[in-house]
Scaffold this motif. Structure first.
Motif, PDB file in Angstrom:
ATOM      1  N   GLN A  90      74.509  35.899 107.676  1.00 27.15           N
ATOM      2  CA  GLN A  90      74.419  36.321 109.082  1.00 27.15           C
ATOM      3  C   GLN A  90      73.377  35.450 109.786  1.00 27.15           C
ATOM      4  O   GLN A  90      72.358  35.098 109.202  1.00 27.15           O
ATOM      5  CB  GLN A  90      73.998  37.800 109.189  1.00 27.15           C
ATOM      6  N   ASN A  91      73.635  35.124 111.044  1.00 27.33           N
ATOM      7  CA  ASN A  91      72.665  34.339 111.815  1.00 27.33           C
ATOM      8  C   ASN A  91      71.667  35.229 112.549  1.00 27.33           C
ATOM      9  O   ASN A  91      70.534  34.831 112.816  1.00 27.33           O
ATOM     10  CB  ASN A  91      73.386  33.471 112.856  1.00 27.33           C
ATOM     11  N   ILE A  92      72.151  36.427 112.926  1.00 30.29           N
ATOM     12  CA  ILE A  92      71.309  37.316 113.741  1.00 30.29           C
ATOM     13  C   ILE A  92      71.463  38.741 113.201  1.00 30.29           C
ATOM     14  O   ILE A  92      72.576  39.170 112.863  1.00 30.29           O
ATOM     15  CB  ILE A  92      71.763  37.274 115.229  1.00 30.29           C
ATOM     16  N   PHE A  93      70.328  39.476 113.119  1.00 30.12           N
ATOM     17  CA  PHE A  93      70.393  40.901 112.756  1.00 30.12           C
ATOM     18  C   PHE A  93      69.715  41.698 113.868  1.00 30.12           C
ATOM     19  O   PHE A  93      68.597  41.368 114.277  1.00 30.12           O
ATOM     20  CB  PHE A  93      69.674  41.149 111.415  1.00 30.12           C
ATOM     21  N   ILE A  94      70.413  42.704 114.387  1.00 32.93           N
ATOM     22  CA  ILE A  94      69.826  43.531 115.458  1.00 32.93           C
ATOM     23  C   ILE A  94      69.827  44.984 114.990  1.00 32.93           C
ATOM     24  O   ILE A  94      70.888  45.585 114.799  1.00 32.93           O
ATOM     25  CB  ILE A  94      70.613  43.391 116.788  1.00 32.93           C
ATOM     26  N   GLY A  95      68.647  45.546 114.801  1.00 31.14           N
ATOM     27  CA  GLY A  95      68.520  46.939 114.337  1.00 31.14           C
ATOM     28  C   GLY A  95      68.407  47.856 115.542  1.00 31.14           C
ATOM     29  O   GLY A  95      67.329  47.990 116.130  1.00 31.14           O
ATOM     30  N   VAL A  96      69.529  48.437 115.930  1.00 28.80           N
ATOM     31  CA  VAL A  96      69.504  49.351 117.081  1.00 28.80           C
ATOM     32  C   VAL A  96      69.524  50.806 116.585  1.00 28.80           C
ATOM     33  O   VAL A  96      69.206  51.724 117.323  1.00 28.80           O
ATOM     34  CB  VAL A  96      70.706  49.095 118.035  1.00 28.80           C
ATOM     35  N   ALA A  97      69.923  51.012 115.343  1.00 25.78           N
ATOM     36  CA  ALA A  97      70.065  52.384 114.834  1.00 25.78           C
ATOM     37  C   ALA A  97      68.725  53.115 114.848  1.00 25.78           C
ATOM     38  O   ALA A  97      67.670  52.519 114.658  1.00 25.78           O
ATOM     39  CB  ALA A  97      70.612  52.338 113.401  1.00 25.78           C
ATOM     40  N   ALA A  98      68.822  54.417 115.081  1.00 24.76           N
ATOM     41  CA  ALA A  98      67.650  55.293 114.937  1.00 24.76           C
ATOM     42  C   ALA A  98      67.683  55.802 113.503  1.00 24.76           C
ATOM     43  O   ALA A  98      68.263  56.852 113.210  1.00 24.76           O
ATOM     44  CB  ALA A  98      67.733  56.434 115.933  1.00 24.76           C
ATOM     45  N   VAL A  99      67.111  54.995 112.618  1.00 27.93           N
ATOM     46  CA  VAL A  99      67.165  55.312 111.182  1.00 27.93           C
ATOM     47  C   VAL A  99      66.096  56.363 110.875  1.00 27.93           C
ATOM     48  O   VAL A  99      64.946  56.218 111.306  1.00 27.93           O
ATOM     49  CB  VAL A  99      66.883  54.040 110.334  1.00 27.93           C
TER      50      VAL A  99
END
Ligand code: CTP
Length: 393
Positions: A265-274
């Motif tokens: 993957q080139n980009i990882f975006i953590g938007v989840a409310a983990v």
């Protein structure tokens, strides 16, 4: 996206009623629509309806002298960014496969110098017929984009493939087609929504994340040309078209799913409310009420974003910080603690469940506030910033 123009061609099919809604949605997205109908389409929806909705005369007749130069087939297609046929009947598809040009719409398709997108709409037997399948394969080989069809209940009562996509899906795909592609060739992994930590078989700890921001980011990334994988907790949302969607319900589940998919993957975006914690014991049977108070021991969960950011060949990592106070200060310390090039700061009260959001992007160059806007517009702003960061690190 700068204002774009399309011709919306309507052919004879019961799904023609969806074209009315499609015009409204396209216009809301600043896409100017010139409607052209076949004679058969006029049996299903009136030109007066389409004229009222598009705010422009509707063209049907090849010999309409009111169109400049008396050459409507040239004039109309030269002014637009794409021709979209919705609904596209089996008969119309067969005609354009052979370069037929016996009415205004088919002539326009033949004389065009812009992309052509078609949304097939027909009975499932007609769709499955080898003749239609041959035609679709030929249209694809000719570089024509096929939007759908969808599967479901049909006007004739049968159930199967052949339904035209819903107006919102068509609008999203047309918008994506017309959008600039600064993320072409980029693979993006996104987490979205809440996680659910089971206490016993019927109770769980979760949070109020709707998933709307993460889904909007996935849709905007697809529009901009990225190959998108969305790892989503339980939400009530339909995943955007064009996105590879993987469900992951608990924090541990989401962690494993991300780690299995992060390579290349080139980009990882953590938007989840983990969830930061989950119950230390997962009871296999319902907990019965007995004492006046009940304590549930919680264990800290692994941090997906921090662990992805510290991988040897880590992708460009973007975090989200939802805070209730000291927004920029807390967000910036999270960015540094997790070693992220970029974090998106928002107030939890603005972000959770709402259709709009106001965010500030924090990176090594400081704070970049974005205006309050619908989440899809905010998502496009965030991804434009990411595209700039990766093109000139
Ligand atoms: N995140 C993650 N894995 C976790 C926890 C958070 O990937 N186990 C990601 C979120 O997707 C988000 C960012 O980290 O991008 C949020 O950072 P975090 O410090 O966990 O925020 P909060 O949980 O809000 O922290 P706190 O409760 O301490 O404010």
């Amino acid at each position: 996206m700068a204002n774009k123009k399309i011709v919306l061609g309507i052919t004879g099919g019961i799904a023609a009623y969806k074209a009315a809604e499609l015009v409204r949605l396209l216009q809301k997205n600043n896409i100017d629509v010139q409607v052209v109908m076949t004679q058969a389409a006029c049996q299903f929806i009136t030109p007066v309806t389409m004229q009222a909705l598009s705010g422009k005369p509707v063209f049907i007749d090849m010999w309409d002298a009111s169109i400049a130069n008396g050459m409507p087939h040239i004039e109309l297609s030269r002014q637009v960014d794409a021709i979209v046929i919705a609904p596209a009947s089996a008969d119309f598809l067969a005609k354009i496969v052979h370069g037929g040009a016996d009415d205004l719409l088919s002539t326009l398709c033949l004389a065009r110098d812009c992309p052509l997108l078609v949304a097939p709409a027909m009975n499932k037997q007609m769709w499955e017929n080898p003749a239609t399948q041959r035609n679709i394969a030929q249209l694809q080989a000719d570089g024509i984009s096929i939007l759908g069809p969808d599967s479901g209940e049909q006007a004739c009562g049968e159930i199967g493939l052949g339904r035209m996509l819903e107006a919102q899906d068509l609008c999203d795909l047309v918008y994506a087609h017309l959008s600039p592609k600064p993320l072409n060739g980029q693979r993006i992994l996104i987490t979205a929504g809440p996680t659910l930590e089971m206490i016993d078989p019927v109770r769980a700890i979760t949070n109020l994340s709707s998933g709307k921001m993460g889904y909007a980011i996935a849709q905007a990334a697809f529009e901009m040309g990225a190959e998108v994988t969305l790892v989503s907790g339980a939400t009530a949302l339909k995943p955007p078209l064009g996105v590879n969607n993987i469900s992951a319900i608990s924090a541990e589940n989401m962690y494993q799913t991300v780690m299995q998919n992060v390579a290349n993957q080139n980009i990882f975006i953590g938007v989840a409310a983990v969830a930061d914690y989950s119950p230390a014991t997962k009871h296999s049977q319902k907990i019965k009420k007995s004492e006046q108070t009940l304590s549930i021991a919680l264990n800290k969960n692994k941090d997906i974003l921090a662990d992805v950011a510290s991988l040897p060949n880590a992708p460009f990592c973007v975090g989200f910080a939802a805070e209730s106070e000291n927004l920029l200060e807390y967000a910036e310390s999270k960015r540094k603690a997790k070693k992220l090039p970029l974090i998106v700061a928002n107030l939890a009260s603005d972000a959770m469940g709402s259709d709009e959001n106001q965010v500030t992007l924090l990176d090594k160059n400081g704070a970049h506030p974005l205006a309050n806007a619908p989440k899809i517009a905010v998502a496009r702003g965030i991804l434009q910033h990411i595209a700039k960061c990766i093109s000139s690190p």
